[in-house]
Write an enzyme that holds these catalytic residues in place. Structure first.
Site: not given
Ligand code: NFE
Ligand code: MG
Length: 582
Positions: A14, A69, A516
């Protein structure tokens, strides 16, 4: 520059990630760089807003780990306001996060990572009858007849003959490092297609509790799903759109179907594929330090003893000592921009704790486009987070090691089973395939726990508790003039936290430090490479630099998400797929 390999963007992830590596003449990687090549500014968009709305914006950081999130955001606000949430809401959140794990991990394995190990073109040579025998030897999964595999093979053949590889285009098919026999390749391709259909069911859990997927709804102070004890819904009442016994039964059915696939397909496929690549349990570890924040509270985030996944740090592979993590301690968690395309008020070499963190998109130094990255300069839109100055890896491997170190029995049993099946020592976990296997193991561990949370939710409701929201702190006039808090969780890719500073009932500062970012970030001021970079420099030799399959294997083992890591795509950023060897 000789022996300079550029993979940009590295595919099947992504967002945009660029990897550069330098090899010696034998093809061994001696130097590696990881660069996030897109810019985002969600932390800036959040300033000045009502903290109760933050989750809806923060959640758009990513559509892959679609809810994490949102969770981190509502927890940050709840921490700042000392807001307690009802037990039902806690259990609903656990179920939603766990469903995300199972969905995300299975999709990653089959759709983003399997084709690093599985040669789809080789599957055309497989004997469907032998494939059926292989499938039945490793699993009791019902779809395993010769006719089934013959049909799948026909489908793939049609793609290939028409030159329409579509989603399978751009592979390194026929690469000498593909080692599965044609039958194992065909079996894996069949399950790739099965997993596409399977995932449609799993997301129902988010739709029932959160209204939709991706990006289900959340609520500061609880869950947005009213619970009703009426199975049909009273006329004019809320029950028709609320969580009732019919909806909870549907959740139970989905969990059961979901876990059948995990038990009968995902786990056996991981072990079967890994058995052909055992040397990949000896490379790709990188740093050997691991961090978790912890998650899945049975009671509350303020009671760590009730969490399924504990928080802590493991340094230098030492599982006998777990170092405690304090997210509020400015000396523990810092983000550095010495090698990032950002400036900091106190200077580019300084680390900043997220409460005082800065996101300055108006960076004054040189920026992309670029021909070659320079490790001595800035080279990424990712920051470099550090724990007490240490580079740490986050994610499934960190969590499985933490559970193992803490003596969590289901983890110990499952890890022992997997290692025994593959005839490997515990140290094998510190590797590229160890990371991939850990993701499979935690899918099983967390997926199994979902039935327990569902039982507890139903028992709680039967006991007369239908509360899902605590309205006590909803009115901003009850808030202090200034407060701050941190919301953390374990996202599928690792430890995730959002830090919020609230002043006069509005967001004054908001910083997300994302899994990440921890894993894909660049070097720090001391020159220490990030986890991706270190992993690539750990015993990788490219058989064919024109087709850097080995780089893909290790990078994909982390399940990169750069959309998360850099948290509005640069409108000028041209998308180019290039693999360059110079
Ligand atoms: Ni966009 Fe994410 C997860 C978060 S990434 S996928 O899991 O947070 O690191
Ligand atoms: Mg950030």
């Amino acid at each position: 520059m000789k022996n300079h390999v550029v993979v940009d963007p590295i595919t099947r992830i992504e967002g945009h990630l660029r990897i550069e590596a330098r090899t010696n003449d034998a093809g061994a990687i001696e130097h590696a760089m990881s660069s996030g090549t897109m810019v985002r500014g969600i932390e800036i968009i959040l300033r000045g807003r009502d903290p109760r709305d933050a989750w809806a914006f923060a959640q758009r950081i990513c559509g892959v780990c679609t809810l994490v999130h949102g969770i981190a955001s509502v927890r940050a606000v709840e921490d700042a306001l000392k807001y307690k949430i009802p037990r039902n809401a806690q259990l609903i959140r656990n179920l939603m996060i766990a469903a995300q794990y199972v969905h995300d991990h299975v999709m990653h394995f089959y759709h983003l990572h399997a084709l690093d190990w599985v040669d789809i073109v080789s599957a055309l040579k497989a004997d469907p009858k032998a494939t059926s025998e292989l499938a039945q030897s490793i699993s009791s999964y019902a779809k395993s007849s010769p006719g089934y595999f013959a049909d799948v093979q026909k489908k793939v053949k049609t793609f290939v003959e028409q030159g329409q590889l579509g989603i399978f285009a751009n592979g390194f098919w026929g690469h000498s490092e593909y080692r599965l026999p044609p039958e194992a390749n065909l079996m894996a391709v069949a399950h790739y297609l099965e997993a596409l259909a399977w995932q449609r069911d799993v997301v129902k859990i988010h739709a029932i509790f959160g209204g939709k997927n991706p990006h289900p709804n959340f609520l500061v102070g609880g869950a947005p799903a009213p619970i009703s004890t009426s199975p049909t819904g009273a006329p004019g009442g809320a029950a028709a759109t609320s969580v009732n016994i019919v909806a909870l039964q549907e959740i139970r059915n989905v969990i059961s179907k979901m876990m059948t696939f995990v038990d009968q397909v995902y786990v056996p496929d991981t072990l079967a594929i890994a058995s052909f690549y055992k040397d990949w349990f000896k490379r790709g570890e990188g740093v050997g330090n691991f961090l978790t924040y912890g998650d899945f509270p049975e009671k509350g985030m303020d009671d760590p003893s009730s969490w399924l996944i504990p928080g802590g740090v493991i340094l230098n592979r030492d599982l006998t000592k777990i170092h405690p993590v304090d997210l509020n301690d400015p000396s523990q968690i810092e983000e550095f921009v010495a090698h990032s395309w950002y400036d900091y008020g106190p200077g580019k070499q300084k680390g900043l704790h997220p409460y005082v963190g800065e996101t300055q998109l108006a960076y004054s130094g040189p920026k992309p486009p670029y021909e070659a990255l320079d490790a001595d300069k800035s080279y990424s839109w990712l920051k470099a987070p550090r724990w007490k100055g240490n580079v740490v890896e986050v994610g499934p491997l960190a969590r499985v090691l933490m559970l193992y170190a803490k003596g969590h029995k289901p983890t110990k049993d499952l890890a022992t089973y997997a290692l025994k099946t593959l005839d490997l020592p515990l140290e094998a976990m510190f590797s590229t395939l160890g990371r991939t296997a850990a993701r499979t193991l935690e899918t099983k561990i967390i997926g199994d726990q979902m039935k327990v949370w569902l039982d507890n939710l139903i028992a709680n409701i039967k006991g007369g508790d239908v509360s899902v929201h605590n309205a006590e702190r909803w009115d901003p006039s009850t808030w202090p003039a200034e407060c701050k808090g941190v919301g953390f969780m374990e996202a599928p890719r690792g430890a995730l936290a959002h830090w919020i500073v609230i002043k006069n009932r509005k967001i004054d500062n908001y910083q997300a430090v994302v899994p990440s970012t921890w894993n894909a970030g660049p070097r720090d001021p001391k020159g220490q490479p990030g986890p991706y970079e270190a992993a690539l420099m750990d015993r990788h030799t490219l058989a064919n630099p024109e087709q850097p399959l080995e780089i893909q294997r290790t990078i994909h083992s982390f399940d990169p998400c750069i959309a998360c890591a850099v948290h509005v795509v640069d409108p000028d950023g041209a998308e180019v797929m290039q693999i360059k060897v110079r």
